[in-house]
Design an enzyme around this catalytic site. Sequence first.
Site, PDB file in Angstrom:
ATOM      1  N   GLU A  11       0.816  -1.290  -0.370  1.00  0.00           N
ATOM      2  CA  GLU A  11       0.058  -0.199  -0.019  1.00  0.00           C
ATOM      3  C   GLU A  11       0.856   0.823   0.249  1.00  0.00           C
ATOM      4  O   GLU A  11       1.804   1.536   0.755  1.00  0.00           O
ATOM      5  CB  GLU A  11      -0.710   0.241   1.087  1.00  0.00           C
ATOM      6  CG  GLU A  11      -1.602   0.841   1.646  1.00  0.00           C
ATOM      7  CD  GLU A  11      -2.270   1.416  -0.123  1.00  0.00           C
ATOM      8  OE1 GLU A  11      -2.545   2.837  -0.089  1.00  0.00           O
ATOM      9  OE2 GLU A  11      -3.527   0.654  -0.375  1.00  0.00           O
ATOM     10  N   LYS A  57      -2.087   4.539   3.624  1.00  0.00           N
ATOM     11  CA  LYS A  57      -2.321   4.009   4.473  1.00  0.00           C
ATOM     12  C   LYS A  57      -3.690   2.419   4.421  1.00  0.00           C
ATOM     13  O   LYS A  57      -4.173   2.664   3.630  1.00  0.00           O
ATOM     14  CB  LYS A  57      -2.701   4.400   5.651  1.00  0.00           C
ATOM     15  CG  LYS A  57      -2.325   6.078   5.742  1.00  0.00           C
ATOM     16  CD  LYS A  57      -3.023   7.115   6.739  1.00  0.00           C
ATOM     17  CE  LYS A  57      -1.996   8.458   7.303  1.00  0.00           C
ATOM     18  NZ  LYS A  57      -2.647   8.730   8.295  1.00  0.00           N
ATOM     19  N   LEU A  58      -3.204   1.682   5.060  1.00  0.00           N
ATOM     20  CA  LEU A  58      -3.907   0.445   5.287  1.00  0.00           C
ATOM     21  C   LEU A  58      -5.346   0.999   5.524  1.00  0.00           C
ATOM     22  O   LEU A  58      -6.072   1.980   6.671  1.00  0.00           O
ATOM     23  CB  LEU A  58      -4.005  -0.244   6.289  1.00  0.00           C
ATOM     24  CG  LEU A  58      -2.393  -1.121   6.406  1.00  0.00           C
ATOM     25  CD1 LEU A  58      -2.650  -1.481   7.856  1.00  0.00           C
ATOM     26  CD2 LEU A  58      -2.865  -2.295   5.328  1.00  0.00           C
ATOM     27  N   CYS A 101     -11.428   4.362   1.096  1.00  0.00           N
ATOM     28  CA  CYS A 101     -12.428   4.286   2.032  1.00  0.00           C
ATOM     29  C   CYS A 101     -12.642   4.864   3.148  1.00  0.00           C
ATOM     30  O   CYS A 101     -13.353   5.434   3.392  1.00  0.00           O
ATOM     31  CB  CYS A 101     -13.764   3.622   1.976  1.00  0.00           C
ATOM     32  SG  CYS A 101     -14.776   2.854   2.586  1.00  0.00           S
ATOM     33  N   ILE A 148     -21.615  11.005  -5.060  1.00  0.00           N
ATOM     34  CA  ILE A 148     -21.207  11.845  -4.787  1.00  0.00           C
ATOM     35  C   ILE A 148     -21.850  13.969  -4.090  1.00  0.00           C
ATOM     36  O   ILE A 148     -21.406  14.382  -3.484  1.00  0.00           O
ATOM     37  CB  ILE A 148     -19.562  11.639  -4.961  1.00  0.00           C
ATOM     38  CG1 ILE A 148     -19.130  10.110  -4.295  1.00  0.00           C
ATOM     39  CG2 ILE A 148     -18.929  12.198  -4.289  1.00  0.00           C
ATOM     40  CD1 ILE A 148     -18.158  10.344  -5.123  1.00  0.00           C
ATOM     41  N   GLU A 176     -25.679  20.086 -12.939  1.00  0.00           N
ATOM     42  CA  GLU A 176     -25.518  18.483 -13.862  1.00  0.00           C
ATOM     43  C   GLU A 176     -25.739  18.856 -15.448  1.00  0.00           C
ATOM     44  O   GLU A 176     -26.687  19.464 -15.780  1.00  0.00           O
ATOM     45  CB  GLU A 176     -26.657  17.436 -13.355  1.00  0.00           C
ATOM     46  CG  GLU A 176     -26.603  16.737 -14.209  1.00  0.00           C
ATOM     47  CD  GLU A 176     -25.895  15.662 -13.825  1.00  0.00           C
ATOM     48  OE1 GLU A 176     -25.486  15.006 -14.905  1.00  0.00           O
ATOM     49  OE2 GLU A 176     -24.522  15.373 -13.038  1.00  0.00           O
ATOM     50  N   ALA A 205     -17.756  -0.075  -1.894  1.00  0.00           N
ATOM     51  CA  ALA A 205     -16.707  -0.365  -0.853  1.00  0.00           C
ATOM     52  C   ALA A 205     -17.108  -1.634  -0.902  1.00  0.00           C
ATOM     53  O   ALA A 205     -16.465  -2.638  -1.156  1.00  0.00           O
ATOM     54  CB  ALA A 205     -16.290   0.409  -0.088  1.00  0.00           C
ATOM     55  N   HIS A 214     -43.490  -3.411  15.565  1.00  0.00           N
ATOM     56  CA  HIS A 214     -44.428  -2.093  15.773  1.00  0.00           C
ATOM     57  C   HIS A 214     -44.096  -1.264  16.660  1.00  0.00           C
ATOM     58  O   HIS A 214     -44.307  -2.166  17.872  1.00  0.00           O
ATOM     59  CB  HIS A 214     -46.258  -1.848  14.918  1.00  0.00           C
ATOM     60  CG  HIS A 214     -47.201  -0.596  15.479  1.00  0.00           C
ATOM     61  ND1 HIS A 214     -46.599  -0.191  14.793  1.00  0.00           N
ATOM     62  CD2 HIS A 214     -47.742  -0.587  16.199  1.00  0.00           C
ATOM     63  CE1 HIS A 214     -47.323   0.935  14.943  1.00  0.00           C
ATOM     64  NE2 HIS A 214     -48.056   0.339  16.221  1.00  0.00           N
TER      65      HIS A 214
END
Length: 474
Positions: free
Chosen positions: A34, A37-38, A42, A192, A211, A328, A453
Amino acid sequence: MAEEYDLVILGAGTGGYVAAIRAAQYGLKVAIVEKDKLGGTCLHKGCIPSKALLRSAEVFATVKRADDFGVSTSGVSLDFSKVQKRKETIIKQLYQGVKQLMNKGKIDVFEGTGRILGPSIFSPTPGTVSVEMANGEENKMLIGQNVIIATGSSARTIAGLDVDGSQILTSEEALELESLPTSMIIVGGGVIGIEWASMLADFGVDVTVLEAGPQILPTEDIDITREATKLLKKKGVQIMTSAKIDVDSLEKSEEHVSITYEMNENKERIQADKLLLSVGRRANVKGIGLENTDIEVEDGSIVVNEFYQTKESHIYAIGDVIGGLQLAHVASHEGLIAVDHLARKKPTPIDYLSVPKCIYSHPEIASVGLTEEEAVEKGYKVKVGRFPFKGIGKALVFGETDGFVKLIANEENDDLLGIHMIGPHVTDMISEAAIAKVLDAAHWEVAQTIHPHPTLSEIIGEAALAVDGLAIHS
């Protein structure tokens, strides 16, 4: 000297580290490479930090209307530095957890940039990975009997709109804001972009979404999109669809950024403190040595089979780097299947129509299966049930009555084709719908399931009953 492993994984994001854990559980010797970072994007630049900010925004918006619940408050204010500190605390806690899992599985973690070298004197097949180590450590050579590429994706940009980290941002830079802007232009109304629009509006920022397509959230059911548009506008978000930006018109000053867009043959100019680019993500396929292999790349993503093997049978690829559903939880499951396959465990391929999708705006959006339009286009005769949250007692108790649940069933055999939700906590309820889809449940079987309920989940049963016009509380 080269080190030998049963499996070498490039990328320690959600897909990579989950695959590493599963392989270690099977007794394989595993290395993971990597460059950051681990936990990957995500954990550090995507899912977790953005949801932490969204939660703070939701709490702030709720407190501002506390009087609706009989709770008197005064002088409510936002300390954005504390919001960011809370986000970082969550990230650090989860990061430490991932590191502990690597230690528990005796997984070797190499911090650096990995690159596939192809056949060498060490290995007759292209399973040799060189690692340019970070922190000045001596570079490593890893020989993997199998390799999994899990290098993820990066935010797309637009030529001419150079991300400067100050006024023009992607979501990654926006997560590091030290203070909130007064106004924000968001280019792109996908998942996003809409999450950021909802969050910033709840924080009190003046937001405009531009958009290019005819609607926001183009992959969602049209009824969901219409409701989301209505509710976002209700909270003050301006939404401009079919809006084509003129990149050459961009102007920046020390305090503002402005740009011209064309909509319905009319040109408008808009100004804000900052501009956020939210135009999708691209697979990270460059710089990892694919040219040293026979691996195929199409439309910017690695080509794989149903078990995530590339054209090099001992090299697999999972997650965002293969395109498809860039989620993810999808990357994690793809990683599990890839490891099961290389370990000869005979895994079941993913049915992507049974994968739940979530949008963490306020209100939340969640779905699984086909939209109504997609179902009709595929030739299904459909029947639809829909039920509003305003008919659910727990929603009234929560003070969250906007939204609905929509079920789409096959008229010929009653099988569920799609389930779509917008409203409070639907991202937590979509798993019931996903299980029903996996089990090929009929809508009447969901209706026969007794929902407790008062709960928000009652709306799923009511929507299932509504398919046959039998909803109780409508």
